[in-house]
Design an enzyme around this catalytic site. Structure first.
Site, short mmCIF file in Angstrom:
data_model
loop_
_atom_site.label_atom_id
_atom_site.label_comp_id
_atom_site.label_asym_id
_atom_site.label_seq_id
_atom_site.Cartn_x
_atom_site.Cartn_y
_atom_site.Cartn_z
N ASP A 1 20.33 59.38 -22.69
CA ASP A 1 19.73 59.18 -24.01
C ASP A 1 19.95 57.72 -24.43
O ASP A 1 21.07 57.31 -24.69
CB ASP A 1 20.39 60.14 -25.02
N SER B 1 19.48 64.81 -33.33
CA SER B 1 18.72 63.62 -33.72
C SER B 1 18.74 63.46 -35.24
O SER B 1 19.82 63.42 -35.82
CB SER B 1 17.30 63.71 -33.16
N HIS C 1 16.68 61.52 -24.55
CA HIS C 1 16.99 62.04 -25.89
C HIS C 1 16.50 63.48 -26.07
O HIS C 1 17.16 64.31 -26.68
CB HIS C 1 16.33 61.12 -26.92
#
Lengths: 204, 395
Positions: B332, B166, B365
């Site tokens: 995601d 991320s 995610h």
């Protein structure tokens, strides 16, 4: 390294055509067996592209540099002359646009190595002649309606296409059903009848 | 391994961790200023970090872990505020893919963070009060510059690997782009080379929630003894939804009611999902500084690696010798696979060595923080292969 017995017969021929230490891209690298063979025996800088995500993940878990991609649509992302060899083993017949793929191989690589099953082999011809049905063999076990192999060709057809894209045949090898090389001096027509598969080393 | 003492969470402790953390720190004084992307020169500043394992004699076995938006340096030890295990102990530790028996692992709190590195909750030496919004906007590249100075502090010329997911993945890509020769291998997970419009939109909702809370006090809540608890909590609730997938939410909560048989015809948390989000929001406030949340989200919003290279992402990696491993997850939707694929194609175009795996999962995610065996085996294979190439592992 000892070659394990499940190695596909065309892999040994392909490996014999690759210079040590070369930069190699294997398009349609499956589970990475050929890339691993080339890394171990030829110390190549090898990369791979594979359509199936399962194949890709297996390759990466084995330490190979592989991405998910499609020979038809993803070769355009590679720069000109990025590799010494681009290999397409037993994948040409599954591409949507084989001629374009072949041109791309020779744009990305100085040389291209292409192996494919020869649909001109006498068994194929006999099967169609005698049974009147699309051939289903041990090596090509799919029925016509569910085969990924949508663009079969014969050795003669392939030679014609190399001319169309302006490729030079540097080396050609035909293998019989036992994986043995056919005599080098035989004419294309003989190979086209008795070669079960063929491996071509092409350059621009 | 540093084992901070567990202490109960609270406002005091949160600001305590910002100014006097349970982590080693490196202070960069007037002789080592940091020029930020904003043009502001930050000096002095401080970086807090955790490290695990031993640095080898030629300093070639260091792995830098980059944390995500609300992460911190406590990657593989008990967290000093929450008392929970390290946030990436599934990946980092003895015998794990990032093997602390073999590698020297560093994880630093990012610049702008709130666990000891200089951030909005730190004391501004010019005023003696917390920086609050007087701190310059921090970018991903600024975070990486500060990390590079920390790596210099250890005398490490080249990191064996930089790994992150991320916002951590953004730092990985920035490292590989702007400090290419210092990165032997790079693992960027669930990330992208830019923050999308949709992602910026969600961040803006979060920031507005914080700033709309009257307790925020124009950012000066620490001096006024308040905390924008509700604002930050709502920001976290909204963001948390983006970390999960619809399938995972439905599997976990469905339309189940919370400790009741029927809906109450009111606005209490009737549904389990409401109760869950409220809990996520409130517990986040205990460990995270609201202003730092503004700075972190802004850093991600500003990230656009291609824009720094005339819109051509491949230029960001031109001539790179770094070995890349890109990982995405099917469910995601914050950083969908298409974002990772864009990075992989740019790396192809740059002629870089790249592995790219997409992991099948319905956990969204957040999957990068969870037990995903296929991700571990891919990263393990990649790191072992890179270690052999660098001579850290026998072939």
């Amino acid at each position: 390294m000892s070659i394990n017995t499940t190695t596909r017969v065309d892999f040994d021929v392909i490996a014999s055509l690759v210079n040590p230490g070369a930069r190699v891209l294997d398009v349609g690298c499956d589970d990475g067996q050929l890339l691993e063979l080339l890394q171990n025996t030829k110390n190549v800088d090898g990369r791979g592209v594979e359509l199936s995500q399962k194949g890709v993940n297996e390759c990466v878990a084995r330490g190979l540099s592989v991405i998910q991609g499609d020979a038809d649509s993803d070769l355009k992302y590679y720069p000109d002359d990025g590799f010494d060899y681009v290999i397409l083993s037993q994948t040409l017949q599954a591409t949507r646009n084989p001629k374009n793929v072949l041109s791309e191989l020779l744009r990305i690589g100085e040389k291209a190595i292409v192996s494919f099953p020869n649909f001109g082999h006498w068994r194929m011809r006999a099967s169609l002649l005698v049974n009147g049905r699309m051939p289903v063999t041990e090596e090509l076990p799919y029925s016509w309606y569910d085969t990924p192999n949508i663009h079969f060709c014969t050795i003669n057809d392939f030679v014609d296409m190399t001319k169309e894209v302006g490729a030079q045949v540097e080396t050609a090898v035909a293998l019989n059903a036992l994986g043995q090389r056919l005599g080098f001096n035989m004419p294309w027509g003989f190979w086209n009848l008795f070669g079960q598969q063929a491996v071509f080393l092409l350059r621009r | 391994m540093t084992k901070p003492n567990k202490a109960p969470a609270g406002n005091d402790q949160r600001s305590q961790e910002a100014t006097n953390p349970h982590s080693p720190v490196v202070d960069f004084g007037a002789d080592k200023p940091l020029r930020l992307d904003s043009g502001v020169v930050l000096s002095p500043f401080r970086i807090a970090y955790q490290s695990y394992g031993e640095l080898n004699s030629d300093k070639s076995n260091a792995i830098l872990i980059c944390h995500a938006l609300t992460g911190d340096q406590h990657v593989a030890n008990v967290h000093p505020v929450t008392g929970k295990n390290g946030w990436w102990e599934t990946l980092v530790g003895p015998g794990k893919p990032v093997d602390t028996d073999r590698f020297f692992v560093i994880c630093s709190n990012v610049l702008g963070g709130c666990l000891g590195s200089t951030g909005p909750a730190s004391i501004n030496p010019a005023t003696g009060a917390p920086y609050a919004l007087d701190l310059s906007i921090i970018t991903i590249a600024d975070m990486v510059r500060a990390q590079a100075m920390l790596v210099d502090h250890f005398g490490i010329k080249q990191l064996f690997a930089v790994v992150g997911g991320s916002m951590g993945g953004m730092q990985v890509l920035e490292w590989a782009s702007s400090h290419s020769d210092r990165v032997f291998s790079a693992v960027a997970i669930a990330t992208g080379a830019r923050h999308s419009s949709q992602n910026i939109a969600f961040h803006e909702v979060g920031r507005q929630a914080v700033m709309a809370d009257p307790e925020w006090k124009e950012g000066r809540y620490l001096e006024q003894g308040t905390i924008p608890r509700k604002g930050l909590s709502v920001a976290r609730m909204a963001a948390h939804i983006t970390y999960l997938s619809e399938t995972a939410l439905h599997r976990k909560f469905g339309r189940n009611l919370q400790d009741r048989q029927n809906v109450t015809f009111g606005f209490d948390a009737d549904f389990q999902i409401e109760s869950y989000l409220r809990h996520q929001g409130m517990s986040f406030v205990d460990r995270f500084d609201p202003n730092s949340y503004l700075y972190m989200t802004r850093a991600m919003d500003y990230f656009d690696l291609a824009a720094e290279h005339q819109g051509r992402l491949a230029e960001a990696f031109a001539g790179s010798k770094t070995r890349f491993c890109i990982v995405s997850f099917t469910s995601d939707w914050l950083f969908p696979t298409s974002e990772s694929r864009t990075v992989a194609h740019a790396l192809n175009a740059a002629g870089a060595s790249v592995s790219f795996v997409e992991i099948e999962t319905d956990r969204g995610h957040d999957a990068f923080l969870l037990d995903e065996p296929e991700m571990f085996s891919a990263i393990n294979g990649f790191i072992r292969s890179a270690a052999r190439a660098k001579g850290l592992l026998q072939p």
